[in-house]
Scaffold this active site. Sequence first.
Site, mmCIF file in Angstrom:
data_model
loop_
_atom_site.group_PDB
_atom_site.id
_atom_site.type_symbol
_atom_site.label_atom_id
_atom_site.label_comp_id
_atom_site.label_asym_id
_atom_site.label_seq_id
_atom_site.Cartn_x
_atom_site.Cartn_y
_atom_site.Cartn_z
ATOM 1 N N HIS A 52 2.631 0.632 5.148
ATOM 2 C CA HIS A 52 1.624 -0.102 5.788
ATOM 3 C C HIS A 52 1.473 -1.180 5.528
ATOM 4 C CE1 HIS A 52 -0.299 1.440 2.267
ATOM 5 N NE2 HIS A 52 -1.638 1.399 2.891
ATOM 6 N N HIS A 54 -1.732 -2.645 4.341
ATOM 7 C CA HIS A 54 -2.174 -3.350 3.366
ATOM 8 C C HIS A 54 -1.236 -4.120 2.496
ATOM 9 C CE1 HIS A 54 -5.603 -0.355 3.942
ATOM 10 N NE2 HIS A 54 -5.062 -1.442 4.681
ATOM 11 N N ASP A 56 -1.188 -4.488 -0.728
ATOM 12 C CA ASP A 56 -0.816 -3.909 -2.133
ATOM 13 C C ASP A 56 -0.036 -3.060 -1.773
ATOM 14 O OD1 ASP A 56 -2.905 -2.360 -0.906
ATOM 15 O OD2 ASP A 56 -2.201 -1.128 -2.673
ATOM 16 N N HIS A 108 -5.209 6.422 7.798
ATOM 17 C CA HIS A 108 -5.692 4.999 6.274
ATOM 18 C C HIS A 108 -5.294 3.725 7.025
ATOM 19 C CE1 HIS A 108 -5.912 2.988 2.704
ATOM 20 N NE2 HIS A 108 -4.465 2.505 2.982
ATOM 21 N N ASP A 130 -0.449 5.539 1.271
ATOM 22 C CA ASP A 130 -1.994 5.992 0.991
ATOM 23 C C ASP A 130 -2.398 6.974 1.770
ATOM 24 O OD1 ASP A 130 -2.023 3.782 -0.748
ATOM 25 O OD2 ASP A 130 -3.225 2.425 0.428
ATOM 26 N N HIS A 168 -0.837 5.332 -5.532
ATOM 27 C CA HIS A 168 -1.866 4.958 -6.311
ATOM 28 C C HIS A 168 -1.675 5.997 -7.768
ATOM 29 C CE1 HIS A 168 -3.291 1.477 -4.543
ATOM 30 N NE2 HIS A 168 -3.255 2.467 -3.554
HETATM 31 FE FE FE Z 1 -2.170 1.157 -1.568
HETATM 32 ZN ZN ZN Z 2 -3.012 1.041 1.880
#
Ligand code: FE
Ligand code: ZN
Length: 256
Positions: A52, A54, A56, A108, A130, A168
Amino acid sequence: MFLTPIPAFDDNYLWMLDDGRRALIVDPGDAAPVFQALQDRQLQLESILVTHHHADHTGGVEALRRATGAKVFGPARERIPGPFTPLADGDTVQALGLNFQVIDVPGHTAGHIAFFAPERDGSPLLFCGDTLFSGGCGRLFEGTPAQMLASLDRLAALPGNTVVCCTHEYTMGNLRFALAVEPDNKDLIGYHARCTALRNNGEPTLPTSIDQELLINPFLRTRHPTVVAAARRFDPAAHDENTQFAAIRQWKNQFK
Ligand code: FE
Ligand code: ZN
């Protein structure tokens, strides 16, 4: 095949899979620790898989692609650093001799995808970004509770021995909440003790497995009577599976 979680930022893992010669990396939010790992182990980066948009998960994509010529694969419905091969549900990706199936898992983010390889040294392998964490799930930034529940249902239906690579290290916080939802869940109590020991040794709690998560993850257990009752205590108006899932997610958002 070697599967390695490369720590990045505060609590991200950049998952690297390699065969001793070639490597693939999933969601490289930072290029530096990936370059280091490639150099340490003399690996050639072949593919970059992105779940995805994002930062990070994408911040290192461009630097890695430029330096190595690796092919980038990502979600068709999201904006990630190009050029990349856009993927949607049912597509397959060949990488390191494995066949990854793409699964749409909105929730998410709206276009979030997961990568599932049915065979890898005997155990299936899942890179879920995520969407699913050990003991938890991603926050609903762009999707609805119904979408996230449907996405998690698809992941929960994968083979129980699937090795689940979450991005994570949120496990301890997630389990603290899970214990508030199901204080009498013996599997959860035992898993919490094992994860506590791992973290005290500075070791990752991941990867996890689908079977493990089905026993302890409240977001995969929102139809269990205990979890339904907990959801209704939080929100008495939660009357169906989507509103009960939403109640558990909302409770987690404000849990301290
Ligand atoms: Fe993340
Ligand atoms: Zn994310």
